[in-house]
Design a protein around this motif. Structure first.
Motif, mmCIF file in Angstrom:
data_model
loop_
_atom_site.group_PDB
_atom_site.id
_atom_site.type_symbol
_atom_site.label_atom_id
_atom_site.label_comp_id
_atom_site.label_asym_id
_atom_site.label_seq_id
_atom_site.Cartn_x
_atom_site.Cartn_y
_atom_site.Cartn_z
ATOM 1 N N SER A 115 41.610 34.756 39.761
ATOM 2 C CA SER A 115 40.545 35.344 38.933
ATOM 3 C C SER A 115 41.042 36.699 38.435
ATOM 4 O O SER A 115 41.934 37.302 39.037
ATOM 5 C CB SER A 115 39.246 35.514 39.734
ATOM 6 O OG SER A 115 39.372 36.556 40.685
ATOM 7 N N LYS A 116 40.456 37.151 37.337
ATOM 8 C CA LYS A 116 40.889 38.427 36.760
ATOM 9 C C LYS A 116 40.695 39.594 37.722
ATOM 10 O O LYS A 116 41.595 40.407 37.918
ATOM 11 C CB LYS A 116 40.103 38.700 35.472
ATOM 12 C CG LYS A 116 40.968 38.932 34.268
ATOM 13 C CD LYS A 116 40.144 39.565 33.174
ATOM 14 C CE LYS A 116 40.108 38.665 31.973
ATOM 15 N NZ LYS A 116 39.493 39.324 30.827
ATOM 16 N N ALA A 117 39.521 39.666 38.329
ATOM 17 C CA ALA A 117 39.235 40.802 39.212
ATOM 18 C C ALA A 117 40.197 40.824 40.396
ATOM 19 O O ALA A 117 40.688 41.886 40.789
ATOM 20 C CB ALA A 117 37.785 40.739 39.704
ATOM 21 N N SER A 118 40.492 39.662 40.965
ATOM 22 C CA SER A 118 41.423 39.596 42.086
ATOM 23 C C SER A 118 42.837 39.980 41.638
ATOM 24 O O SER A 118 43.538 40.713 42.342
ATOM 25 C CB SER A 118 41.420 38.187 42.686
ATOM 26 O OG SER A 118 42.355 38.098 43.728
ATOM 27 N N ALA A 119 43.261 39.486 40.477
ATOM 28 C CA ALA A 119 44.587 39.829 39.961
ATOM 29 C C ALA A 119 44.678 41.335 39.700
ATOM 30 O O ALA A 119 45.702 41.957 40.005
ATOM 31 C CB ALA A 119 44.887 39.038 38.689
ATOM 32 N N TYR A 120 43.610 41.926 39.165
ATOM 33 C CA TYR A 120 43.596 43.377 38.947
ATOM 34 C C TYR A 120 43.735 44.125 40.281
ATOM 35 O O TYR A 120 44.407 45.154 40.360
ATOM 36 C CB TYR A 120 42.314 43.827 38.257
ATOM 37 C CG TYR A 120 42.182 43.471 36.800
ATOM 38 C CD1 TYR A 120 43.281 43.177 35.997
ATOM 39 C CD2 TYR A 120 40.920 43.432 36.195
ATOM 40 C CE1 TYR A 120 43.143 42.863 34.665
ATOM 41 C CE2 TYR A 120 40.776 43.122 34.849
ATOM 42 C CZ TYR A 120 41.885 42.834 34.090
ATOM 43 O OH TYR A 120 41.737 42.529 32.762
ATOM 44 N N ALA A 121 43.088 43.618 41.323
ATOM 45 C CA ALA A 121 43.196 44.250 42.644
ATOM 46 C C ALA A 121 44.637 44.174 43.152
ATOM 47 O O ALA A 121 45.133 45.120 43.768
ATOM 48 C CB ALA A 121 42.226 43.600 43.631
ATOM 49 N N HIS A 122 45.316 43.054 42.881
ATOM 50 C CA HIS A 122 46.717 42.942 43.277
ATOM 51 C C HIS A 122 47.596 43.930 42.498
ATOM 52 O O HIS A 122 48.521 44.518 43.067
ATOM 53 C CB HIS A 122 47.234 41.513 43.066
ATOM 54 C CG HIS A 122 46.888 40.580 44.177
ATOM 55 N ND1 HIS A 122 47.475 40.650 45.418
ATOM 56 C CD2 HIS A 122 46.001 39.551 44.228
ATOM 57 C CE1 HIS A 122 46.978 39.698 46.192
ATOM 58 N NE2 HIS A 122 46.081 39.017 45.498
ATOM 59 N N ILE A 123 47.316 44.094 41.216
ATOM 60 C CA ILE A 123 48.074 45.082 40.428
ATOM 61 C C ILE A 123 47.861 46.476 41.017
ATOM 62 O O ILE A 123 48.814 47.230 41.224
ATOM 63 C CB ILE A 123 47.684 45.035 38.941
ATOM 64 C CG1 ILE A 123 48.167 43.725 38.308
ATOM 65 C CG2 ILE A 123 48.253 46.242 38.186
ATOM 66 C CD1 ILE A 123 47.599 43.456 36.924
ATOM 67 N N ALA A 124 46.609 46.800 41.314
ATOM 68 C CA ALA A 124 46.308 48.109 41.913
ATOM 69 C C ALA A 124 47.038 48.262 43.246
ATOM 70 O O ALA A 124 47.565 49.332 43.560
ATOM 71 C CB ALA A 124 44.807 48.278 42.096
ATOM 72 N N ARG A 125 47.105 47.182 44.035
ATOM 73 C CA ARG A 125 47.803 47.221 45.323
ATOM 74 C C ARG A 125 49.280 47.556 45.132
ATOM 75 O O ARG A 125 49.840 48.384 45.854
ATOM 76 C CB ARG A 125 47.659 45.865 46.034
ATOM 77 C CG ARG A 125 48.475 45.737 47.303
ATOM 78 C CD ARG A 125 48.412 44.322 47.883
ATOM 79 N NE ARG A 125 48.834 43.283 46.965
ATOM 80 C CZ ARG A 125 50.100 42.976 46.682
ATOM 81 N NH1 ARG A 125 51.092 43.666 47.238
ATOM 82 N NH2 ARG A 125 50.390 42.001 45.852
ATOM 83 N N THR A 126 49.920 46.951 44.128
ATOM 84 C CA THR A 126 51.349 47.217 43.925
ATOM 85 C C THR A 126 51.584 48.633 43.394
ATOM 86 O O THR A 126 52.562 49.276 43.773
ATOM 87 C CB THR A 126 51.994 46.173 42.993
ATOM 88 O OG1 THR A 126 51.382 46.225 41.706
ATOM 89 C CG2 THR A 126 51.874 44.769 43.576
ATOM 90 N N VAL A 127 50.690 49.115 42.553
ATOM 91 C CA VAL A 127 50.794 50.505 42.079
ATOM 92 C C VAL A 127 50.576 51.458 43.251
ATOM 93 O O VAL A 127 51.256 52.484 43.370
ATOM 94 C CB VAL A 127 49.804 50.768 40.917
ATOM 95 C CG1 VAL A 127 49.762 52.247 40.560
ATOM 96 C CG2 VAL A 127 50.179 49.931 39.702
ATOM 97 N N CYS A 128 49.658 51.101 44.138
ATOM 98 C CA CYS A 128 49.406 51.916 45.327
ATOM 99 C C CYS A 128 50.655 51.990 46.205
ATOM 100 O O CYS A 128 51.016 53.066 46.690
ATOM 101 C CB CYS A 128 48.236 51.330 46.116
ATOM 102 S SG CYS A 128 47.736 52.324 47.535
#
Length: 187
Positions: A115-128
């Protein structure tokens, strides 16, 4: 805040430097500036997650995290000043437990997606994780408050759990890694 941002274009950075809150200037490629930029980028990615329809509980916590990240950026911009909330790390640890509790046990690695929201959370995780690595580098040069490092480490864990929790709440299955997927069969 009235006069803080009276002029956006100051031209003071045209020489390749940027100003800290104490008035000192650093090269724009200094590790401290990289760390501030990565934290700012992470905050923007969390803002992107918040544009999706999310359960109120998660939206509230992500907004609180955005404020924490602004405080963390301020701590980086004001070396020597303790402006980061002491309870932020323990709050994240509590959130990780709370959001992870209803999730099914992990049987395999999870791929970003579903899902988009979950994928966005993964992107945020990698940036973190990137921001954390830069902060570790900075800490090796100039000692940083331990809470900043701990917070970034816990935040990436929380963002992983949040990505799974979003799927759980929406009834979407996590995308699991499959060893050898899409590889030609050996003869």
């Amino acid at each position: 805040m009235g006069n803080r941002l009276s002029s956006i274009t100051t031209r003071t950075g045209d020489d390749g430097t940027t100003g800290l809150a104490d008035g000192s200037r650093l090269a724009k490629n200094d590790l401290r500036v990289h760390a501030m930029g990565d934290v700012d980028e992470l905050n923007s990615h969390i803002g992107l997650i918040l544009t999706e329809a999310l359960p109120e509980r998660l939206a509230t916590e992500l907004t609180r995290i955005q404020h924490d990240l602004f405080d963390l950026g301020a701590a980086l911009c004001m070396p020597g000043f303790d402006v980061f909330p002491q309870q932020a790390v323990s709050r994240l640890e509590d959130l990780i437990k709370e959001f992870n509790e209803p999730l099914p046990r992990l049987e395999e690695f999870i791929l970003p997606g579903g899902s988009k929201a979950s994928a966005y959370a993964h992107i945020a995780r990698t940036v973190c994780r990137r921001a954390e690595r830069v902060l570790v580098d900075l800490n090796q040069q100039q000692k940083q408050p331990e809470d900043l490092l701990l917070y970034m480490n816990r935040l990436s864990d929380f963002l992983f759990v949040a990505s799974r929790w979003i799927h759980h709440k929406k009834g979407v299955r996590d995308v699991q890694w499959k060893k050898g997927f899409n590889r030609p069969e050996s003869v």
